[in-house]
Design an enzyme around this catalytic site. Structure first.
Site, PDB file in Angstrom:
ATOM      1  NE  ARG A  70      -2.436  -1.633   3.394  1.00 35.64           N
ATOM      2  CZ  ARG A  70      -1.345  -0.689   4.545  1.00 35.64           C
ATOM      3  NH1 ARG A  70      -2.455   0.305   4.346  1.00 35.64           N
ATOM      4  NH2 ARG A  70      -1.332  -1.710   5.957  1.00 35.64           N
ATOM      5  CE1 TYR A 198       0.245  -5.443  -2.294  1.00 35.28           C
ATOM      6  CE2 TYR A 198      -1.147  -4.040  -1.468  1.00 35.28           C
ATOM      7  CZ  TYR A 198      -0.342  -5.424  -0.806  1.00 35.28           C
ATOM      8  OH  TYR A 198      -0.260  -5.396   0.557  1.00 35.28           O
ATOM      9  N   GLY A 199      -2.641  -4.870  -4.209  1.00 35.42           N
ATOM     10  CA  GLY A 199      -4.009  -5.499  -3.462  1.00 35.42           C
ATOM     11  C   GLY A 199      -4.817  -4.425  -2.775  1.00 35.42           C
ATOM     12  N   GLY A 200      -4.039  -4.125  -1.560  1.00 31.01           N
ATOM     13  CA  GLY A 200      -4.912  -2.930  -0.925  1.00 31.01           C
ATOM     14  C   GLY A 200      -5.190  -1.765  -1.431  1.00 31.01           C
ATOM     15  CE  LYS A 207      -6.199  -3.455   4.301  1.00 30.89           C
ATOM     16  NZ  LYS A 207      -6.077  -4.111   5.596  1.00 30.89           N
ATOM     17  CG  HIS A 227      -7.498  -2.674  10.178  1.00 27.50           C
ATOM     18  ND1 HIS A 227      -6.184  -2.848  10.074  1.00 27.50           N
ATOM     19  CD2 HIS A 227      -6.997  -3.686   8.654  1.00 27.50           C
ATOM     20  CE1 HIS A 227      -5.307  -3.300   9.106  1.00 27.50           C
ATOM     21  NE2 HIS A 227      -5.908  -4.036   8.854  1.00 27.50           N
ATOM     22  CB  SER A 249      -1.021  -4.013   7.514  1.00 22.66           C
ATOM     23  OG  SER A 249      -2.658  -3.148   7.102  1.00 22.66           O
ATOM     24  CB  CYS A 251       0.569  -6.335  13.861  1.00 19.34           C
ATOM     25  SG  CYS A 251       1.537  -5.002  13.505  1.00 19.34           S
ATOM     26  N   GLY A 252      -0.295  -9.238  12.309  1.00 22.95           N
ATOM     27  CA  GLY A 252      -0.712 -11.261  13.259  1.00 22.95           C
ATOM     28  C   GLY A 252      -2.653 -11.153  13.107  1.00 22.95           C
ATOM     29  CB  THR A 254      -3.836 -13.718   8.599  1.00 22.35           C
ATOM     30  OG1 THR A 254      -4.758 -12.441   7.798  1.00 22.35           O
ATOM     31  CG2 THR A 254      -4.674 -15.053   8.238  1.00 22.35           C
ATOM     32  CG  ASN A 255      -0.163 -16.594  11.480  1.00 16.41           C
ATOM     33  OD1 ASN A 255      -0.448 -17.540  11.383  1.00 16.41           O
ATOM     34  ND2 ASN A 255      -0.265 -15.588  10.346  1.00 16.41           N
ATOM     35  CG  ASP A 276      -7.317  -6.957   7.053  1.00 18.77           C
ATOM     36  OD1 ASP A 276      -6.533  -6.706   7.465  1.00 18.77           O
ATOM     37  OD2 ASP A 276      -7.944  -6.434   5.274  1.00 18.77           O
ATOM     38  CG  ASN A 362       3.571  -6.746   2.054  1.00 20.83           C
ATOM     39  OD1 ASN A 362       2.124  -7.158   2.486  1.00 20.83           O
ATOM     40  ND2 ASN A 362       2.617  -5.389   1.240  1.00 20.83           N
ATOM     41  NE  ARG A 364       0.177  -9.217   2.495  1.00 19.36           N
ATOM     42  CZ  ARG A 364      -0.545  -8.639   3.509  1.00 19.36           C
ATOM     43  NH1 ARG A 364      -1.441  -8.755   3.693  1.00 19.36           N
ATOM     44  NH2 ARG A 364      -0.233  -7.377   4.317  1.00 19.36           N
ATOM     45  NE  ARG A 395       5.240  -6.915  12.944  1.00 18.29           N
ATOM     46  CZ  ARG A 395       5.344  -8.119  13.260  1.00 18.29           C
ATOM     47  NH1 ARG A 395       6.839  -7.972  13.330  1.00 18.29           N
ATOM     48  NH2 ARG A 395       4.603  -8.317  12.284  1.00 18.29           N
ATOM     49  N   GLY A 491      -0.488 -20.573  18.266  1.00 20.72           N
ATOM     50  CA  GLY A 491      -1.136 -21.314  18.810  1.00 20.72           C
ATOM     51  C   GLY A 491      -0.922 -20.455  20.307  1.00 20.72           C
TER      52      GLY A 491
END
Ligand code: GDP
Ligand code: PGA
Ligand code: MN
Ligand code: MN
Length: 583
Positions: A70, A198-200, A207, A227, A249, A251-252, A254-255, A276, A362, A364, A395, A491
């Site tokens: 982005r 690019y995606g974003g 977005k 977000h 973005s 910073c975790g 999706t995980n 997201d 980055n 994806r 973070r 986890g």
């Protein structure tokens, strides 16, 4: 094909007159259409076939090397009054902005096909869903939008019926960053994006619509577009809490949304609703409910492996579009942190020399949410899910403890507003610099942050106050003196979620600190974790000197927004400062 909706028909004709495509294609979202687009992109080189034996229906897209993230410095919110966009946004007068980009759109689609992409953000039959139409000259955008949104005929029907939708115009232009602009006109429900694939910047449902335009609409209509990931947290007793979490973005989100419980915590189950974006509404009973407007994941690839997240890893072994990863000798996708195989070609397709990362940091994956083995059956529920807890996080190598709970809603709004995080590769610019990123919405709020804080505070006042979710702050990224992460993350984050769920049920302890409620060592389940007591102590400690500086910095940050900042937020800040003085 065309449409029965006169205004849509006219807009498409106007755009075609301006951009002069060779042909116009109305997207219906079918499998046949998707296959044909992929075939055409394989021929043109827009897509590269990956090893189909190991990765069936997986393809690689290599973007222009200057078009990998982005671009916040080229992203504008064009409200009639500059103050409505606020210091958090770049602003341009709407008339000037239209003129500037329309010049770039003139003739931009010559020799190309113009795709008309009707889409719905949210379950197609949900009253909270909102539709849009993206016009783009990129077939890569079409196949991505098909996974990321409910795209095609059903969306077009709803658009024709409602006659209210977001208009998004996109062209990859000549991909020159000097002629790249991502423009938002929230008062006109319009987006114009040129010069990036690019995606974003290019998948306008995400977005641009679901955050920037939607947050503006949400304020007018009394809801929130955030977000935030959205997940279900099912305890061994079978009770499920729904949690929404805002992290910047990379910073975790999706995980966390796809978390795999550690072996030492049997009986826990996680259900993903979204990774997201969340749209939140207070229902008639005063309960905050959320839907995920998206239907797929545009996720960070590096770091994904069987150990960190086998759900995400398994999901991207088939029917996935990879953007800017490396490839192995036998044409399998490869990235840093994969832990098997070796890169032969880097993300630009050059022989890998061993210098720097082979996959772009980055890089994806785009994948349909249906491929997620723990996709919640409630992700399609029109009324959404009730929210028990809201998490803010970032973070922070220092200062922010592993977890703390806000004292109440208004204090929680301050915790979100004061959030800071180290910058990542998800946006162009320097990495690892701490910056304020209120509610993880710095790049995405479509209006003045001061008004946004006020909107959050208002949502928590009056008759809603008793049923609102608790608000927490988390930080998985604390580092020791050698720069090593002190918390194992992934986890193991379930241990923190468990404390949060127990706090919601009133059955876990915490101690009061000046910044909020923090678990004592014995309140956090660390059985089987092998963590030494001093590390845990550091993770849960509050350093008053560092926090006095932090509170000063937040005060200065709020000052940038001047008198529009709600006085209630300043009162909350004063309260923290006072408690710190007394400590
Ligand atoms: P998102 O962009 O907010 O959705 O973030 P992702 O979940 O995609 O993660 C971004 C990066 O952070 C990836 O490289 C992950 O491997 C890494 N990451 C995610 N969760 C954790 C965690 O709990 N601890 C650590 N150390 N890294 C994480
Ligand atoms: P992310 O989404 O939050 O998963 O990184 C993309 C982005 O925010 O640019
Ligand atoms: Mn995001
Ligand atoms: Mn993500």
């Amino acid at each position: 094909m065309t449409t029965s909706n006169a205004s849509l028909k006219r807009w498409v004709e106007d755009v075609a007159r301006l951009t002069q495509p060779d042909s116009i294609h109305w997207c219906n979202g079918s499998d046949a259409e998707n296959s044909a687009l992929i075939e055409a992109m394989l021929k043109s080189g827009d897509l590269i076939k990956l090893n189909q034996d190991t990765h069936p229906n997986c393809y690689l897209h290599r973007s222009h090397p200057s078009d990998v993230a982005r671009v916040e410095h080229l992203t504008y919110v064009c409200t009639r009054n500059k103050e409505d966009a606020g210091p958090n946004n770049h602003w341009m007068d709407p008339i000037e902005a239209h003129r500037k980009v329309d010049n770039l759109f003139a003739g931009a689609m010559k020799g190309r096909t113009m795709y008309v992409i009707p889409y719905c953000m949210g379950p197609i039959d949900s009253p909270f869903a909102r539709c849009g139409v993206e016009i783009s000259d990129s077939p890569y955008v079409v196949v991505n939008m098909r996974m990321m949104t409910r795209m095609g005929d059903a969306a077009l029907k709803r658009i024709e019926r409602e006659d209210k939708y977001v208009k998004g115009l996109h062209s990859i232009g000549d991909l020159n960053p000097d002629r790249r602009f991502i423009m938002h006109f929230p008062e006109e429900l319009t987006i114009k994006s040129v010069g990036s694939g690019y995606g974003g910047n290019a998948l306008l449902g995400k977005k641009c619509h679901a955050l920037r335009i939607a947050s503006f609409q949400a304020r007018e209509e009394g809801w929130l577009a955030e977000h935030m990931l959205l997940m279900g947290l099912q305890s061994p007793e079978g009770k499920t809490h729904y949690v929404a979490a805002a992290f910047p973005s990379a910073c975790g989100k999706t995980n966390l949304a796809m978390l795999v419980p550690p072996n030492s915590m049997p009986g826990w189950k996680i259900w993903t609703l979204g990774d997201d974006i969340s749209w939140l509404h207070v229902d008639d009973e005063g309960q905050l409910r959320a839907i995920n407007p998206e239907s797929g994941y545009f996720g960070v690839v590096p770091g994904t492996n069987r150990k960190t997240n086998c759900n995400a890893y398994d999901m991207i072994q088939r029917d996935t579009i990879f953007t800017n990863v490396a490839v192995t000798e036998d044409n399998q996708p490869w990235w840093e942190g994969l832990e098997t195989g070796k890169p032969a070609l880097d993300w630009q397709g050059k022989p890998y020399t061993g210098n720097g990362p082979a996959a772009h940091p980055n890089s994806r994956f785009t994948v349909s949410a249906k491929q997620n083995p723990i996709y919640s059956t409630l992700a399609d529920a029109p009324e959404g899910v009730p929210i028990s807890a809201i998490l803010f996080g970032g973070r922070r190598r220092e200062v922010a403890p592993l977890v703390y709970e806000a004292r109440n809603w208004a204090h929680g709004v301050l915790v979100g507003a004061g959030m800071a995080s180290e910058t990542t590769a998800a946006a162009v610019g320097q990495m690892g610099v701490v910056r304020r990123d209120s509610m993880a919405m710095k790049p995405f709020a479509g209006y003045n942050f001061a008004d946004y804080f006020g909107h959050w505070l208002k949502l928590g006042s009056g008759k809603n106050a008793s049923k609102l979710p608790k608000i927490f702050h988390v930080n998985w990224f604390r580092q020791d003196r050698n720069g090593k992460f002190m918390w194992p993350g992934f986890g193991e984050n379930l241990r923190v979620l468990k404390w949060i769920a127990d706090r919601c049920d009133g059955r876990a302890e915490a101690i009061e600190t000046p910044i909020g409620l923090v678990p004592r060592k014995q309140d956090l389940d660390v059985s089987g974790l092998n963590m030494d007591a001093s590390t845990l102590e550091t993770l849960l400690s509050i350093d008053p000197a560092a926090w006095r500086q932090e509170i000063d910095a937040i005060g200065k940050y709020l000052d940038e927004y001047g008198s529009r900042v709600p006085s209630q937020l300043r009162e909350e800040l004063k309260g923290v400062a006072k408690r710190l003085e007394a400590s």
